[in-house]
Design a protein around this motif. Structure first.
Motif, mmCIF file in Angstrom:
data_model
loop_
_atom_site.group_PDB
_atom_site.id
_atom_site.type_symbol
_atom_site.label_atom_id
_atom_site.label_comp_id
_atom_site.label_asym_id
_atom_site.label_seq_id
_atom_site.Cartn_x
_atom_site.Cartn_y
_atom_site.Cartn_z
ATOM 1 N N SER A 58 -22.561 4.615 -9.283
ATOM 2 C CA SER A 58 -22.338 3.823 -8.079
ATOM 3 C C SER A 58 -20.966 4.084 -7.453
ATOM 4 C CB SER A 58 -22.470 2.330 -8.397
ATOM 5 O OG SER A 58 -21.535 1.947 -9.400
ATOM 6 N N SER A 59 -20.032 4.628 -8.248
ATOM 7 C CA SER A 59 -18.705 4.924 -7.705
ATOM 8 C C SER A 59 -18.739 6.101 -6.734
ATOM 9 C CB SER A 59 -17.717 5.241 -8.835
ATOM 10 O OG SER A 59 -17.959 6.538 -9.365
ATOM 11 N N ARG A 60 -19.692 6.979 -6.930
ATOM 12 C CA ARG A 60 -19.847 8.186 -6.113
ATOM 13 C C ARG A 60 -18.551 9.001 -6.049
ATOM 14 N NH1 ARG A 60 -20.399 6.956 -1.133
ATOM 15 N NH2 ARG A 60 -20.210 4.681 -1.218
ATOM 16 N N LEU A 61 -17.687 8.831 -7.033
ATOM 17 C CA LEU A 61 -16.460 9.621 -7.103
ATOM 18 C C LEU A 61 -16.790 11.047 -7.526
ATOM 19 C CD1 LEU A 61 -14.187 6.967 -8.830
ATOM 20 C CD2 LEU A 61 -14.048 7.722 -6.450
ATOM 21 N N VAL A 62 -16.159 12.012 -6.882
ATOM 22 C CA VAL A 62 -16.478 13.413 -7.106
ATOM 23 C C VAL A 62 -15.222 14.183 -7.490
ATOM 24 C CG1 VAL A 62 -17.394 15.530 -6.072
ATOM 25 C CG2 VAL A 62 -18.379 13.314 -5.447
ATOM 26 N N LEU A 63 -15.268 14.883 -8.611
ATOM 27 C CA LEU A 63 -14.191 15.808 -8.970
ATOM 28 C C LEU A 63 -14.506 17.135 -8.283
ATOM 29 C CD1 LEU A 63 -11.624 16.485 -10.546
ATOM 30 C CD2 LEU A 63 -13.074 17.103 -12.494
ATOM 31 N N ASP A 64 -13.862 17.367 -7.174
ATOM 32 C CA ASP A 64 -14.129 18.570 -6.386
ATOM 33 C C ASP A 64 -13.655 19.830 -7.092
ATOM 34 O OD1 ASP A 64 -15.531 17.857 -4.155
ATOM 35 O OD2 ASP A 64 -13.794 17.680 -2.841
ATOM 36 N N ALA A 65 -12.423 19.778 -7.608
ATOM 37 C CA ALA A 65 -11.828 21.018 -8.105
ATOM 38 C C ALA A 65 -10.655 20.733 -9.025
ATOM 39 C CB ALA A 65 -11.357 21.883 -6.935
ATOM 40 N N ILE A 66 -10.307 21.748 -9.787
ATOM 41 C CA ILE A 66 -9.078 21.774 -10.578
ATOM 42 C C ILE A 66 -8.149 22.802 -9.948
ATOM 43 C CG2 ILE A 66 -8.061 22.331 -12.819
ATOM 44 C CD1 ILE A 66 -9.590 19.730 -12.891
ATOM 45 N N GLU A 67 -6.908 22.419 -9.808
ATOM 46 C CA GLU A 67 -5.862 23.314 -9.317
ATOM 47 C C GLU A 67 -4.966 23.669 -10.491
ATOM 48 O OE1 GLU A 67 -3.367 22.539 -5.548
ATOM 49 O OE2 GLU A 67 -2.088 21.827 -7.202
ATOM 50 N N GLY A 81 -16.795 7.257 8.506
ATOM 51 C CA GLY A 81 -17.899 7.125 7.570
ATOM 52 C C GLY A 81 -17.626 7.731 6.214
ATOM 53 N N GLN A 82 -16.458 8.351 6.034
ATOM 54 C CA GLN A 82 -16.086 8.956 4.749
ATOM 55 C C GLN A 82 -14.624 8.654 4.452
ATOM 56 O OE1 GLN A 82 -16.875 13.150 4.350
ATOM 57 N NE2 GLN A 82 -18.910 13.014 5.273
ATOM 58 N N PRO A 83 -14.281 8.391 3.184
ATOM 59 C CA PRO A 83 -12.864 8.189 2.851
ATOM 60 C C PRO A 83 -12.106 9.516 2.870
ATOM 61 C CG PRO A 83 -14.194 8.135 0.860
ATOM 62 C CD PRO A 83 -15.159 8.235 2.011
ATOM 63 N N PRO A 84 -10.800 9.465 3.094
ATOM 64 C CA PRO A 84 -10.000 10.686 2.947
ATOM 65 C C PRO A 84 -10.124 11.226 1.528
ATOM 66 C CG PRO A 84 -8.725 8.912 3.967
ATOM 67 C CD PRO A 84 -9.986 8.298 3.461
ATOM 68 N N ARG A 85 -10.004 12.529 1.385
ATOM 69 C CA ARG A 85 -9.999 13.155 0.054
ATOM 70 C C ARG A 85 -8.593 13.122 -0.527
ATOM 71 N NH1 ARG A 85 -14.529 18.003 0.038
ATOM 72 N NH2 ARG A 85 -16.065 16.848 1.278
ATOM 73 N N PHE A 86 -8.514 13.253 -1.842
ATOM 74 C CA PHE A 86 -7.231 13.228 -2.540
ATOM 75 C C PHE A 86 -7.030 14.534 -3.299
ATOM 76 C CE2 PHE A 86 -6.602 9.124 -1.208
ATOM 77 C CZ PHE A 86 -5.676 8.375 -1.921
ATOM 78 N N ALA A 91 -21.104 28.173 -12.292
ATOM 79 C CA ALA A 91 -21.866 28.379 -11.061
ATOM 80 C C ALA A 91 -22.800 27.210 -10.786
ATOM 81 C CB ALA A 91 -22.650 29.684 -11.152
ATOM 82 N N ASN A 92 -23.126 26.447 -11.828
ATOM 83 C CA ASN A 92 -24.093 25.354 -11.690
ATOM 84 C C ASN A 92 -23.448 23.980 -11.527
ATOM 85 O OD1 ASN A 92 -26.293 27.151 -12.035
ATOM 86 N ND2 ASN A 92 -25.942 27.122 -14.255
ATOM 87 N N THR A 93 -22.128 23.918 -11.501
ATOM 88 C CA THR A 93 -21.442 22.631 -11.351
ATOM 89 C C THR A 93 -20.881 22.498 -9.944
ATOM 90 O OG1 THR A 93 -19.309 23.519 -12.118
ATOM 91 C CG2 THR A 93 -20.803 22.591 -13.791
ATOM 92 N N THR A 94 -20.722 21.249 -9.505
ATOM 93 C CA THR A 94 -20.103 21.025 -8.192
ATOM 94 C C THR A 94 -18.594 21.162 -8.268
ATOM 95 O OG1 THR A 94 -20.049 18.636 -8.622
ATOM 96 C CG2 THR A 94 -21.964 19.505 -7.427
ATOM 97 N N THR A 95 -18.022 20.953 -9.435
ATOM 98 C CA THR A 95 -16.580 21.133 -9.608
ATOM 99 C C THR A 95 -16.242 22.618 -9.636
ATOM 100 O OG1 THR A 95 -16.453 19.091 -10.897
ATOM 101 C CG2 THR A 95 -14.589 20.593 -11.051
ATOM 102 N N LYS A 96 -15.249 23.023 -8.847
ATOM 103 C CA LYS A 96 -14.831 24.418 -8.776
ATOM 104 C C LYS A 96 -13.311 24.505 -8.947
ATOM 105 C CE LYS A 96 -19.058 25.684 -7.782
ATOM 106 N NZ LYS A 96 -19.907 26.359 -8.806
ATOM 107 N N PHE A 97 -12.772 25.663 -8.672
ATOM 108 C CA PHE A 97 -11.316 25.871 -8.691
ATOM 109 C C PHE A 97 -10.789 25.999 -7.268
ATOM 110 C CE2 PHE A 97 -12.115 27.724 -13.000
ATOM 111 C CZ PHE A 97 -11.249 26.908 -13.716
ATOM 112 N N TRP A 98 -9.571 25.503 -7.075
ATOM 113 C CA TRP A 98 -8.790 25.898 -5.910
ATOM 114 C C TRP A 98 -7.952 27.105 -6.305
ATOM 115 C CZ3 TRP A 98 -6.033 21.383 -2.867
ATOM 116 C CH2 TRP A 98 -6.987 20.688 -2.125
ATOM 117 N N GLY A 99 -7.855 28.058 -5.405
ATOM 118 C CA GLY A 99 -6.987 29.212 -5.621
ATOM 119 C C GLY A 99 -5.760 29.125 -4.730
ATOM 120 N N THR A 109 -14.983 8.924 -2.849
ATOM 121 C CA THR A 109 -13.794 9.767 -2.687
ATOM 122 C C THR A 109 -13.931 11.062 -3.481
ATOM 123 O OG1 THR A 109 -12.379 7.831 -2.369
ATOM 124 C CG2 THR A 109 -11.288 9.887 -2.981
ATOM 125 N N HIS A 110 -13.559 12.173 -2.859
ATOM 126 C CA HIS A 110 -13.519 13.480 -3.514
ATOM 127 C C HIS A 110 -12.082 13.763 -3.947
ATOM 128 C CE1 HIS A 110 -17.524 15.296 -2.158
ATOM 129 N NE2 HIS A 110 -17.517 14.048 -1.690
#
Length: 528
Positions: free
Chosen positions: A167-176, A74-79, A218-226, A134-135
């Motif tokens: 409609s794309s529902r594409l999500v920028l999860d994080a910046i590395e 029910g969900q695409p793999p993340r990239f 703190a108010n955005t869904t995009t975060k950092f990967w450590g 896709t995230h």
């Protein structure tokens, strides 16, 4: 709670049949781990990213291969897009086509990574070709210590995602920020005496600027990967999660915006293990998989103590793009399957299996190849996009997880060096499926003497024991085959990556037990 199994051996004229009596709890227990629908995701080498996504149009083969997985969960793999070439990337506004420079290919590395990558806005806009929903986590250059480059790249990434329709529902999860900074001392990125204490303020400086342009707050869904380190010394003064925390990264303004710690891990070089058969057996062996991942238990514990998510942000079988005729063998499907779910049992949230173009360990080859991935020799004719055996491991895992949501998994404790087992539970904690993997190698040189294990299921705990079960098999001719696998009698080795063939499953009484030949996996769904 431990689940026990009793092993006995029954000799036969042609085969040796092992019988296991397996205790399967009817309800989830304390060491059950939740498992994400996108548990198996992908890390993409940044230089050839647009080969995966497509530029002027979508890469339909890749989309079909990803859609197959999403159809089960029910969900695409993340990239995650980055890796070594992340730190070789620079941004040039207005550039429509990526400019790449490569070192000469070799027999050992037929498809080398780019030594230089110059991109424009179009490079990041290609993300619009991914499956809806896709995230994505995207890496920026840190090795060069060019703050302007990282700032421009991050800004272009943010602009791309901001331009996509809702409609794309594409999500920028994080910046590395940077790839495997713990190796910078050996690859010219930093002086030989570079330490975690120096890394933290450098990362903080870059992250502060990146957070302003994306933005990340703190108010955005995009975060950092450590992290994103190649290894870990598990200490408070080295390159490890503990070292990051002890040196105050979470107390900095951008550090407070880290929500995930990423670790990179491979199973070694694949060299020195002997014959191809011996190397395949090593790769997929139960003890090797557990030893490779269990070393990170202290890091996982330290990360979760900070209420952060722990992922393998880049992983696969053997490093340097895989081991020839091993990482691309049928045995890799069993390795990926056992590896993924054992990782889940340790508390690893998600695994990003690393992919490139022409890499031996790829699950998916996204474009036509003209050179052998194993030795660099010219192919007699171009090889169109195709899936490789490890992809079947992802397919089986996706079906095991399912799309109901709230699935949890627990490893079954088996007194066997070759049989692994996992139980899956619904959101209500009720037993729904079991997965069994027989990693004993059966090779083209093994003759006709293929061993088998008979499983008798002994249900434990409170509740009604199921009386019927549906069995679906991952059938493999030989562990050293590179094609010809089937899942429930069906193949994904097609020109468009879409499944083909008639579905074949068995519905039997649970009291009859199960037979699992060497180099095979089965998924059992309980019917009540």
């Amino acid at each position: 709670m431990l689940v026990h199994a009793l092993l006995s051996c029954i000799a036969s004229a042609s085969i040796q049949v092992h019988a296991l009596s397996v205790s399967v709890p009817l309800g989830a227990f304390s060491n059950t781990s939740s498992v994400s629908p996108s548990h198996i995701s992908f890390s993409i080498e940044q230089d050839r990213w647009t080969d995966w996504a497509g530029t002027t149009g979508k890469n339909e083969f890749v989309l079909n291969a990803l859609s197959n997985l999403a159809s089960f969960t029910g969900q695409p793999p993340r990239f995650r897009i980055g890796a070594d070439s992340e730190d070789r990337t620079n941004f040039q506004p207005g550039l429509n086509l990526t400019e790449l420079s490569f070192s000469p290919p070799s027999a050992a590395t037929p498809y080398p990574e780019a030594s230089s990558v110059v991109v424009g806005e179009a490079f990041y806009l290609a993300a619009q070709n991914l499956l809806p929903g896709t995230h994505v986590t995207w890496g920026v250059n840190f090795k060069s210590l060019n703050l302007t480059a990282a700032f421009l790249e991050a800004g272009a990434i943010a602009d791309a995602f901001n331009s996509f329709p809702a409609s794309s529902r594409l999500v920028l999860d994080a910046i590395e920020i940077g790839n495997e900074a713990d190796l910078y001392t050996s690859n010219g990125g930093r002086p030989a005496n570079f330490t975690i204490a120096q890394y933290v303020p450098q990362w903080t400086s870059f992250a502060s600027n990146v957070s302003a342009t994306v933005p990340i707050s703190a108010n955005t869904t995009t975060k950092f990967w450590g992290g994103a380190f190649a290894g870990s010394d598990h200490s408070t003064n080295g390159f490890s999660p503990q070292g990051l925390f002890n040196n105050g990264i979470l107390a900095t303004a951008p550090g407070m915006l880290i929500d995930t710690i990423s670790q990179h891990v491979y199973s070694g070089s694949g060299l020195g293990c002997g014959s191809i058969g011996a190397c395949i057996q090593d790769m997929m062996s139960k003890n090797f998989i557990r030893g490779n991942l269990s070393q990170f238990i202290p890091d996982i514990t330290a990360t979760k103590a900070q209420s952060l998510t722990y992922v393998l942000g880049e992983t696969n079988s053997y490093f340097n793009h895989g081991s020839a005729n091993v990482s691309d063998s049928a045995g890799a499907a069993l390795w990926a399957l056992d590896y993924a779910f054992f990782a889940s049992s340790l508390g690893i949230e998600r695994l990003y299996f690393h992919e490139g173009v022409g890499y031996k360990y790829n699950f998916i080859q996204p474009v036509t190849l003209n050179t052998s991935i194993d030795d660099g020799t010219p192919l007699p004719e171009p090889l169109p996009p195709h899936i490789q055996p490890a992809y079947y491991g992802a397919i089986v895992a996706a079906e095991a997880i399912g799309k109901a949501g709230g699935t949890s998994v627990s490893e079954l404790s088996l007194d066997s060096d070759t049989m692994s087992g996992y139980a899956f539970y619904s959101n209500e904690g009720q037993l729904s499926k079991t997965l069994f993997i027989n990693s004993e190698g059966f090779f083209t040189s093994s003759g006709t003497n293929r061993t088998s294990i008979h499983l008798d299921l002994d249900f434990s705990g409170t509740g009604q024991s199921p009386s019927r079960m549906t069995v679906k098999r991952l059938e493999i001719g030989h562990a050293d085959d590179t094609s010809g696998l089937t899942w429930g009698g069906q193949t994904y080795e097609t020109s468009d990556a879409l499944v083909s063939g008639m579905l074949s499953v068995e519905t039997i009484n649970t009291g009859d037990g199960l037979d699992i030949p060497a180099t095979q996996a089965i998924l059992v769904t309980f019917d009540g």
